[in-house]
Design a protein around this motif. Structure first.
Motif, PDB file in Angstrom:
ATOM      1  N   GLU B  98       0.842  -1.189   0.000  1.00 60.32           N
ATOM      2  CA  GLU B  98       0.000   0.000   0.000  1.00 60.32           C
ATOM      3  C   GLU B  98       0.876   1.237   0.000  1.00 60.32           C
ATOM      4  O   GLU B  98       0.653   2.156   0.768  1.00 60.32           O
ATOM      5  CB  GLU B  98      -0.904  -0.008   1.241  1.00 60.32           C
ATOM      6  N   PHE B  99       1.903   1.236  -0.832  1.00 58.42           N
ATOM      7  CA  PHE B  99       2.750   2.419  -0.894  1.00 58.42           C
ATOM      8  C   PHE B  99       2.661   3.003  -2.293  1.00 58.42           C
ATOM      9  O   PHE B  99       2.235   2.342  -3.237  1.00 58.42           O
ATOM     10  CB  PHE B  99       4.198   2.071  -0.549  1.00 58.42           C
ATOM     11  N   ARG B 100       3.046   4.258  -2.402  1.00 65.43           N
ATOM     12  CA  ARG B 100       2.964   4.913  -3.703  1.00 65.43           C
ATOM     13  C   ARG B 100       4.101   4.455  -4.605  1.00 65.43           C
ATOM     14  O   ARG B 100       5.134   4.017  -4.147  1.00 65.43           O
ATOM     15  CB  ARG B 100       3.025   6.421  -3.517  1.00 65.43           C
ATOM     16  N   GLY B 101       3.863   4.544  -5.913  1.00 64.78           N
ATOM     17  CA  GLY B 101       4.916   4.205  -6.860  1.00 64.78           C
ATOM     18  C   GLY B 101       5.097   2.723  -7.077  1.00 64.78           C
ATOM     19  O   GLY B 101       6.149   2.284  -7.524  1.00 64.78           O
ATOM     20  N   ARG B 102       4.064   1.924  -6.757  1.00 64.07           N
ATOM     21  CA  ARG B 102       4.219   0.477  -6.945  1.00 64.07           C
ATOM     22  C   ARG B 102       4.381   0.114  -8.415  1.00 64.07           C
ATOM     23  O   ARG B 102       5.186  -0.722  -8.786  1.00 64.07           O
ATOM     24  CB  ARG B 102       3.003  -0.252  -6.374  1.00 64.07           C
ATOM     25  N   GLU B 103       3.565   0.772  -9.271  1.00 65.39           N
ATOM     26  CA  GLU B 103       3.625   0.442 -10.696  1.00 65.39           C
ATOM     27  C   GLU B 103       4.981   0.821 -11.280  1.00 65.39           C
ATOM     28  O   GLU B 103       5.533   0.126 -12.122  1.00 65.39           O
ATOM     29  CB  GLU B 103       2.494   1.134 -11.456  1.00 65.39           C
ATOM     30  N   LEU B 104       5.519   1.940 -10.801  1.00 65.23           N
ATOM     31  CA  LEU B 104       6.828   2.383 -11.265  1.00 65.23           C
ATOM     32  C   LEU B 104       7.892   1.359 -10.870  1.00 65.23           C
ATOM     33  O   LEU B 104       8.773   0.997 -11.649  1.00 65.23           O
ATOM     34  CB  LEU B 104       7.142   3.725 -10.621  1.00 65.23           C
ATOM     35  N   LEU B 105       7.765   0.864  -9.642  1.00 70.60           N
ATOM     36  CA  LEU B 105       8.722  -0.107  -9.134  1.00 70.60           C
ATOM     37  C   LEU B 105       8.633  -1.395  -9.945  1.00 70.60           C
ATOM     38  O   LEU B 105       9.638  -2.005 -10.302  1.00 70.60           O
ATOM     39  CB  LEU B 105       8.419  -0.383  -7.655  1.00 70.60           C
ATOM     40  N   ARG B 106       7.402  -1.791 -10.254  1.00 71.43           N
ATOM     41  CA  ARG B 106       7.230  -3.004 -11.059  1.00 71.43           C
ATOM     42  C   ARG B 106       7.922  -2.834 -12.412  1.00 71.43           C
ATOM     43  O   ARG B 106       8.650  -3.704 -12.870  1.00 71.43           O
ATOM     44  CB  ARG B 106       5.745  -3.302 -11.260  1.00 71.43           C
ATOM     45  N   ALA B 107       7.708  -1.662 -13.015  1.00 74.44           N
ATOM     46  CA  ALA B 107       8.340  -1.396 -14.307  1.00 74.44           C
ATOM     47  C   ALA B 107       9.865  -1.472 -14.173  1.00 74.44           C
ATOM     48  O   ALA B 107      10.542  -2.059 -15.018  1.00 74.44           O
ATOM     49  CB  ALA B 107       7.908  -0.023 -14.826  1.00 74.44           C
ATOM     50  N   LEU B 108      10.386  -0.917 -13.076  1.00 73.92           N
ATOM     51  CA  LEU B 108      11.836  -0.946 -12.866  1.00 73.92           C
ATOM     52  C   LEU B 108      12.325  -2.397 -12.769  1.00 73.92           C
ATOM     53  O   LEU B 108      13.342  -2.766 -13.375  1.00 73.92           O
ATOM     54  CB  LEU B 108      12.194  -0.186 -11.587  1.00 73.92           C
ATOM     55  N   PHE B 109      11.608  -3.206 -12.013  1.00 73.17           N
ATOM     56  CA  PHE B 109      12.030  -4.594 -11.841  1.00 73.17           C
ATOM     57  C   PHE B 109      12.007  -5.359 -13.163  1.00 73.17           C
ATOM     58  O   PHE B 109      12.734  -6.332 -13.339  1.00 73.17           O
ATOM     59  CB  PHE B 109      11.109  -5.310 -10.842  1.00 73.17           C
TER      60      PHE B 109
END
Ligand SMILES: Nc1ncnc2c1ncn2[C@@H]1O[C@H](COP(=O)(O)OP(=O)(O)OP(=O)(O)O)[C@@H](O)[C@H]1O
Ligand SMILES: [Mg+2]
Lengths: 288, 266, 361
Positions: B98-109
């Motif tokens: 439940e933190f912000r930027g999850r989608e961005l993090l997924r893209a990074l991974f």
């Protein structure tokens, strides 16, 4: 009220200090940050820092006819491979989607097997097939079609043949899914409206599969741009592709600045194409 | 009409012909390798003048080949375990966090999967030069882990998204602690995702060649590196024998994956 | 004396939205209490606070005199059956039922005995070795019930457990739930938005609206003596007519209808000044149709029959008043004269004292 409408139950409340899930992503984040982001950024930085700060590496890259030719080769091969995989892959995907069970399953297994077979093994096979005294040249000479062996290897012809072979499954599989998802009744409707087969193909089938074709083509194109192994083994030293150039700049010339510049060019093109893909086909396509 | 095989008319012939040609194009090289590996000609004549197991004997008698086989296997095994564990944690965070930027993090991974490997290979080579990790087991594992992790995250995240979280909640209401509920209910519930994460992670490391070429030292060579450097010198039939072994392994894994899928359906 | 489950003024807000506001409820041991109400009225949220999925923003929940808010869900020892199928897919029916006992580290012999007993309770004796995927939806929910009862929880929560099933199966399992409630004596909190289900299952019903409880009582009380207009409208069918207060005395008021006719001494829900708007409520099955106003006609409302529908045991009539108000009447078919009533006919509608109620606007 069906199950699919049923709301999920919230998960049990727990006191927590950090936002949920942040701790769980930390190891992956640390790994990707240290072993991926940091080294890649460092490499790209070297392109503007070595041998001295400035853009001279980029100037050198775009001023050199050799390097521009490499860039041209890269785009040429990627484009040819893309067109070839579309032309060959579309009918195959179509066949797979509608042919009687046994034949489509057999061909499907062949596609999967070839995709999963070790890349080097497949490239080796093409080296054997395409060499001067290889099966292809010998067969053609025995048939009397040619008198001299064709130069099929150590040039872009060999690279294109080998890469088309490797990229075909990446075109066939998504297209197959696209064609499978078409409702057959649209063709019954088209036929009732008086459309001939050709009209049904150009006015119904192609538009319905266009996004699938475009998505597959972009993927093949972008993968081909950065490919290393197949060009390195089937290509010649006089006609390099970009990935080989980067490797050579590092391994033989130890020119890290120029290598970084070439890497950035490759990255920018790759990311630009992915951006197009995201823009037009959404995340789902790019991820699959 | 166009999606009904029996009513394609003259188009059917064209379709069958192309399918046949492409099928041959895809299958023949693989058959050729298998044939050559049993053929007696050192110059790779096809069809071979006679049959022999000589190349396999050369392969299995050569300690260098065996060593690189074992090296590849060890690296891939360690990478598989780490990739599944880290991927599992990351997937929990990405799908339930439940933190912000999850989608961005997924893209990074997932980026290591879509960027040209050669860039990563060169970058890692330079980076590991400083850390003295080139040619080391740790270096190989770290590099291959970055390549394998996206596959693991995709497979496990998909499984976790499909897994109904209410089932885990039910286990907690039944008296299981949150950790116990995950171990006893959620993990078994996503086991197919875990297995395919393991399978793809293993293959990603096992087949990885570009990074390995840069990182390998004479003492520590993976199988693909050894094949690649041999290929640069000559087209020895021993390569055909190695390739055949690899193809057999691939076919075995494919069968395993098919079984997993059948298991999932029942 | 403390009651068994004591919910004291609990509130749950999500940001600015109050999903549940100041809900208080006392539930006796062994009671079957149903939360009824429209979608989004806070039934599930209340249940989830009892289960420990949400912490209340305010208020307290006491079970047998002790606050349970500090306990995490897994220590509350509460049973729950969910709306979705939540059997553990990799475990057999017997292992599913055994799960809560295994995590409580009970001895194997006890577990085996209890599983057998529970499967007998939900009448699935022969299904011990089946996997969840091999069960119908109804069977899955019965296994879920067995699993929730296996550890003898004092309190069983059920959140719309039957809403995924078709009507016939739903009725069948309702009978089973009633029997199990009788046999085990477990206290049940049951959420539904199907009022028939609520009325047929429970001892008492708590009717939720906008995060508050509008009325708690036996189903019959809610139907016969709705305390608010919402209750009257939600439970059973109702006719509502606009009217104006003409006089007010205690719990009764006189009203004037739009056509000027006056109706005396009707029970009213709360104080309202003369001249205020109100609504007159009468159940369709409490209205009687007689011939239009004559000397001997009972007090009531005149209306014109606009439609008549025969639906088996009952006749439905639609009527319109002189000022355009719509009314429905339902009558057992056998009480009608053979000729019935013809569309377009003018009639008088009347009712027994106490069957009409007023709700101030
Ligand atoms: N996690 C949440 N975050 C924000 N708002 C929520 C959350 N859960 C519930 N709500 C809101 O709280 C209100 C009450 O929801 P609740 O689920 O308790 O209703 P309900 O009576 O169970 O309805 P239904 O019959 O549809 O299940 C709704 O307005 C809902 O939108
Ligand atoms: Mg609800």
């Amino acid at each position: 009220m069906t199950l699919s409408h049923a709301a999920h139950v919230p998960s049990p409340a727990r006191p927590r200090r950090l936002p949920a899930g942040l701790a769980a992503v930390t190891p992956a984040f640390a790994l990707v940050a240290v072993v991926f982001v940091l080294p890649v950024l460092a490499l790209l930085l070297r392109s503007v820092l070595e041998p001295e700060p400035g853009l001279q590496n980029y100037a050198a890259f775009f001023a050199s006819t050799t390097y521009l030719k490499v860039l041209g080769n890269t785009f040429l091969v990627a484009a040819t491979v893309t067109v070839a995989t579309v032309l060959l892959g579309f009918p195959v995907a179509w066949f797979l989607a509608i042919a009687p069970g046994f034949w489509s399953r057999l061909l499907f297994a062949v596609v999967i097997l070839s995709m999963w077979t070790n890349l080097l093994a497949r490239t080796y096979a093409w080296m054997v097939l395409l060499q001067r005294t290889g099966l292809i040249n010998r067969t053609l000479m025995n048939l009397g079609l040619i008198s001299e062996p064709l130069p099929l290897i150590n040039n872009l012809v060999g690279v294109t043949i080998g890469m088309t072979y490797i990229m075909l499954p990446f075109m066939i599989l998504p297209l197959h899914a696209t064609i499978r998802s078409i409702d057959p009744s649209v063709f019954q409707a088209a036929s009732l409206c008086g459309a001939s087969r050709w009209q049904a193909f150009t006015r119904v089938m192609l538009p319905l599969t266009a996004t699938g074709i475009a998505a597959g083509a972009l993927m093949v194109f972008v993968m081909s741009l950065g490919y290393f192994i197949t060009p390195a083994l089937l290509g010649g030293t006089s006609n390099m592709m970009l990935a080989e150039l980067i490797a050579q700049l590092v391994q033989s010339l130890l020119d890290w600045g120029l290598a970084g510049a070439a890497a950035l060019v490759l990255l920018v093109v790759t990311l630009a194409i992915y951006a197009v893909q995201l823009r037009f086909f959404g995340f789902g396509q790019a991820r699959s | 009409m166009l999606l009904d095989f029996s009513r394609l008319g003259p188009w059917r012939l064209v379709l069958v012909l192309i399918a046949l040609l492409v099928g041959a194009y895809l299958l023949l090289p693989i058959l050729l390798i298998v044939g050559l590996s049993f053929g007696s000609s050192r110059w790779l004549q096809f069809p071979p003048p006679g049959w022999t197991l000589r190349w396999y004997r050369e392969l299995f008698d050569d300690p260098a080949w065996i060593a690189s086989f074992l090296t590849s296997f060890r690296i891939a095994a360690v990478v598989t375990v780490l990739s599944v564990v880290i991927g599992l944690m990351a997937s929990f965070g990405l799908t339930r966090g439940e933190f912000r930027g999850r989608e961005l993090l997924r893209a990074l991974f997932l980026t290591p999967m879509i960027l040209p490997v050669v860039v990563l290979a060169v970058a890692l080579y330079a980076f590991f030069l400083r850390l003295h990790l080139n040619g080391t087991f740790t270096g190989f594992v770290l590099a291959h882990l970055v390549v394998a992790l996206p596959f693991s995250i995709i497979a496990i995240s998909n499984a976790l998204e499909r897994f109904d979280r209410d089932i885990e909640t039910a286990a907690i209401v039944c008296g299981a602690s949150p950790l116990e509920a995950k171990l006893r209910v959620t993990l078994p519930g996503i086991r197919l995702g875990l297995m395919s994460a393991a399978l793809f992670s293993f293959l990603a490391s096992w087949d990885e060649v570009v990074i390995a070429i840069f990182m390998a030292s004479p003492d520590l060579q993976t199988l693909p590196v050894r094949i690649f450097s041999t290929l640069r010198q000559d087209l020895s039939p021993v390569i055909a024998a190695v390739s055949t072994v690899l193809i057999a392994l691939t076919a075995g894994l494919m069968a395993l994956a098919a079984l997993l899928r059948k298991d999932a359906r029942s | 004396m403390t009651c068994f489950l004591d919910i004291r003024g609990i509130t749950k807000s999500f940001g600015k939205v109050a999903a549940v506001s100041d809900v208080s409820l006392e539930i006796a041991r062994g009671e079957f209490m149903t939360f009824l109400g429209p979608s989004g009225s806070g039934k599930s949220t209340t249940l989830y606070m009892i289960a420990g999925f949400f912490d209340p923003s305010a208020g307290d929940i006491r079970l047998e005199g002790r606050s349970i808010l500090r306990e995490p869900s897994n220590r509350r020892n509460i049973g729950m059956v969910f709306q979705r199928y939540t059997l553990f897919p990799h475990l057999s029916v017997a292992e599913n039922v055994a799960f809560p006992l295994r995590v409580r580290r009970r001895p194997a012999a006890e577990i085996a005995r209890k599983v057998e007993q529970m499967l007998a309770l939900v009448r699935l004796e022969g299904f011990a070795d089946r996997m969840p995927a091999q069960l119908s939806g109804g069977q899955q929910q019965r296994v879920a019930l067995a699993r929730a009862l296996a550890y003898d929880p004092p309190l069983l929560l059920m959140d719309e457990p039957l809403s995924a099933l078709d009507k016939k199966l739903r009725e069948e399992i309702q009978v089973e739930i009633r029997r199990i409630h009788r046999e085990t004596g477990v206290t049940i909190l049951y959420v539904t938005h199907d009022q028939e289900e609520a009325l047929s299952l429970s001892d008492r019903v708590a009717l939720f609206n906008h995060g508050r409880i509008e009325q708690v009582g036996k189903g019959r009380d809610l139907y016969e003596a709705p305390r608010t207009r919402f209750v009257a409208g939600f439970v059973g069918h109702s006719n509502f007519l606009d009217c104006t207060i003409a006089a007010h005395a205690g719990e009764r008021a006189d009203i004037v209808l739009p056509d000027g006719s006056r109706l005396p001494e009707l029970p009213i829900d709360r104080q309202a000044p003369v001249g205020a708007a109100a609504r007159l409520m009468i159940r369709p099955d409490r209205l009687r149709i007689s011939s239009p106003a004559g000397a001997d006609a009972p007090a009531g409302i005149d209306a014109v029959l606009s439609d008549a529908t025969f639906i088996g045991e009952t006749f439905h009539f639609a009527l319109t008043t002189a000022w355009g108000g719509a009314l429905n009447v339902r009558m057992p078919s056998h009480t009608l004269p053979p000729a019935g009533h013809g569309v377009g006919q003018r009639v008088r509608l009347s009712w027994a004292p106490g069957d009409a109620r007023l709700f101030a606007e």
